[in-house]
Design a protein around this motif. Structure first.
Motif, PDB file in Angstrom:
ATOM      1  N   VAL A 108      25.762 -20.405  -1.933  1.00 45.80           N
ATOM      2  CA  VAL A 108      26.149 -19.457  -3.015  1.00 45.80           C
ATOM      3  C   VAL A 108      27.989 -19.939  -2.969  1.00 45.80           C
ATOM      4  O   VAL A 108      28.351 -19.807  -1.992  1.00 45.80           O
ATOM      5  CB  VAL A 108      25.661 -18.383  -3.001  1.00 45.80           C
ATOM      6  CG1 VAL A 108      26.761 -17.158  -4.103  1.00 45.80           C
ATOM      7  CG2 VAL A 108      24.305 -18.159  -3.154  1.00 45.80           C
ATOM      8  N   GLY A 109      28.316 -20.340  -4.254  1.00 46.17           N
ATOM      9  CA  GLY A 109      29.795 -20.498  -4.298  1.00 46.17           C
ATOM     10  C   GLY A 109      30.061 -21.799  -4.016  1.00 46.17           C
ATOM     11  O   GLY A 109      31.328 -22.417  -4.423  1.00 46.17           O
ATOM     12  N   GLU A 110      29.240 -22.751  -3.549  1.00 45.78           N
ATOM     13  CA  GLU A 110      29.368 -24.037  -3.207  1.00 45.78           C
ATOM     14  C   GLU A 110      28.580 -24.839  -3.990  1.00 45.78           C
ATOM     15  O   GLU A 110      29.108 -25.796  -4.821  1.00 45.78           O
ATOM     16  CB  GLU A 110      29.403 -24.468  -1.713  1.00 45.78           C
ATOM     17  CG  GLU A 110      29.907 -25.716  -1.129  1.00 45.78           C
ATOM     18  CD  GLU A 110      29.876 -25.825   0.040  1.00 45.78           C
ATOM     19  OE1 GLU A 110      29.497 -26.953   0.870  1.00 45.78           O
ATOM     20  OE2 GLU A 110      30.488 -24.868   0.866  1.00 45.78           O
ATOM     21  N   ASP A 111      27.313 -24.832  -3.777  1.00 46.80           N
ATOM     22  CA  ASP A 111      26.294 -25.660  -4.343  1.00 46.80           C
ATOM     23  C   ASP A 111      25.775 -25.087  -5.588  1.00 46.80           C
ATOM     24  O   ASP A 111      25.201 -25.551  -6.523  1.00 46.80           O
ATOM     25  CB  ASP A 111      25.140 -25.937  -3.487  1.00 46.80           C
ATOM     26  CG  ASP A 111      25.452 -26.600  -2.173  1.00 46.80           C
ATOM     27  OD1 ASP A 111      26.187 -27.856  -2.178  1.00 46.80           O
ATOM     28  OD2 ASP A 111      24.997 -26.087  -1.145  1.00 46.80           O
ATOM     29  N   ILE A 112      25.791 -23.679  -5.760  1.00 44.86           N
ATOM     30  CA  ILE A 112      25.360 -22.981  -6.879  1.00 44.86           C
ATOM     31  C   ILE A 112      26.315 -21.668  -7.023  1.00 44.86           C
ATOM     32  O   ILE A 112      27.136 -21.445  -6.279  1.00 44.86           O
ATOM     33  CB  ILE A 112      23.968 -22.325  -6.642  1.00 44.86           C
ATOM     34  CG1 ILE A 112      23.927 -21.413  -5.677  1.00 44.86           C
ATOM     35  CG2 ILE A 112      22.950 -23.397  -6.451  1.00 44.86           C
ATOM     36  CD1 ILE A 112      22.699 -20.377  -5.593  1.00 44.86           C
ATOM     37  N   TYR A 113      26.140 -21.243  -8.491  1.00 45.68           N
ATOM     38  CA  TYR A 113      27.427 -20.233  -8.729  1.00 45.68           C
ATOM     39  C   TYR A 113      26.622 -19.396  -9.977  1.00 45.68           C
ATOM     40  O   TYR A 113      25.824 -20.045 -10.519  1.00 45.68           O
ATOM     41  CB  TYR A 113      28.462 -20.777  -9.223  1.00 45.68           C
ATOM     42  CG  TYR A 113      28.645 -21.676 -10.401  1.00 45.68           C
ATOM     43  CD1 TYR A 113      28.941 -21.396 -11.770  1.00 45.68           C
ATOM     44  CD2 TYR A 113      28.226 -23.194 -10.239  1.00 45.68           C
ATOM     45  CE1 TYR A 113      28.669 -22.069 -12.717  1.00 45.68           C
ATOM     46  CE2 TYR A 113      28.300 -24.137 -11.298  1.00 45.68           C
ATOM     47  CZ  TYR A 113      28.525 -23.323 -12.835  1.00 45.68           C
ATOM     48  OH  TYR A 113      28.338 -24.307 -13.533  1.00 45.68           O
ATOM     49  N   GLN A 114      27.262 -17.950  -9.866  1.00 47.70           N
ATOM     50  CA  GLN A 114      26.723 -17.073 -10.893  1.00 47.70           C
ATOM     51  C   GLN A 114      26.708 -17.854 -12.277  1.00 47.70           C
ATOM     52  O   GLN A 114      27.855 -18.100 -12.575  1.00 47.70           O
ATOM     53  CB  GLN A 114      27.625 -15.981 -10.769  1.00 47.70           C
ATOM     54  CG  GLN A 114      27.232 -14.466 -11.301  1.00 47.70           C
ATOM     55  CD  GLN A 114      26.014 -14.081 -10.683  1.00 47.70           C
ATOM     56  OE1 GLN A 114      25.013 -13.684 -11.346  1.00 47.70           O
ATOM     57  NE2 GLN A 114      25.892 -13.815  -9.415  1.00 47.70           N
ATOM     58  N   HIS A 115      25.829 -17.727 -13.235  1.00 48.57           N
ATOM     59  CA  HIS A 115      25.641 -17.952 -14.455  1.00 48.57           C
ATOM     60  C   HIS A 115      26.869 -17.258 -15.147  1.00 48.57           C
ATOM     61  O   HIS A 115      26.805 -16.044 -15.271  1.00 48.57           O
ATOM     62  CB  HIS A 115      24.180 -17.899 -15.198  1.00 48.57           C
ATOM     63  CG  HIS A 115      24.021 -18.600 -16.466  1.00 48.57           C
ATOM     64  ND1 HIS A 115      25.180 -18.490 -17.402  1.00 48.57           N
ATOM     65  CD2 HIS A 115      23.210 -19.462 -16.892  1.00 48.57           C
ATOM     66  CE1 HIS A 115      24.533 -19.120 -18.424  1.00 48.57           C
ATOM     67  NE2 HIS A 115      23.557 -19.802 -18.226  1.00 48.57           N
ATOM     68  N   PRO A 116      27.776 -18.037 -15.838  1.00 54.73           N
ATOM     69  CA  PRO A 116      29.046 -17.219 -16.394  1.00 54.73           C
ATOM     70  C   PRO A 116      28.573 -16.546 -17.775  1.00 54.73           C
ATOM     71  O   PRO A 116      29.408 -15.667 -18.104  1.00 54.73           O
ATOM     72  CB  PRO A 116      30.102 -18.361 -16.377  1.00 54.73           C
ATOM     73  CG  PRO A 116      29.267 -19.738 -16.711  1.00 54.73           C
ATOM     74  CD  PRO A 116      28.127 -19.324 -15.735  1.00 54.73           C
TER      75      PRO A 116
END
Length: 104
Positions: A72-80
């Motif tokens: 999380v935060g590198e390969d994937i991130y919170q949908h904005p």
């Protein structure tokens, strides 16, 4: 609804397509039932605080699990731009390998 991310639990993607890899910007979730619902391509989807999901999707669906380590935060991130609760939807920051686990 409070959704907690657990780095030891799987991540899912639901689609009406047969895939082997997700493109950058694809949506994933640790909430299996949400991925299953999205696999049916609904135009309307809602969920309750108890986790029950209602949708109008009718397409044949496929449920996938992420098939490589992700951070999380590198390969994937919170949908904005999600209208869902925090931690319900994440976007991929790069192509990610997936494995089919169920036809729905």
């Amino acid at each position: 609804m409070k959704i907690t991310i657990d780095p030891n639990k799987p991540w899912y993607h639901g689609s009406d397509l047969v895939l082997t890899e997700l493109k950058t910007g694809s949506t994933i979730t640790q909430w299996r039932e949400l991925a299953e619902a999205f696999s049916h391509k609904p135009t309307s989807l809602e969920y309750e605080d108890d986790g029950s999901i209602k949708h109008n999707g009718t397409a044949k669906g496929y449920l996938y699990v992420i098939d490589e380590p992700i951070t999380v935060g590198e390969d994937i991130y919170q949908h904005p731009n999600t209208s869902m609760d925090e931690n319900a939807e994440f976007l991929t920051a790069r192509p990610i390998k997936i494995k089919l686990i169920s036809e729905l």
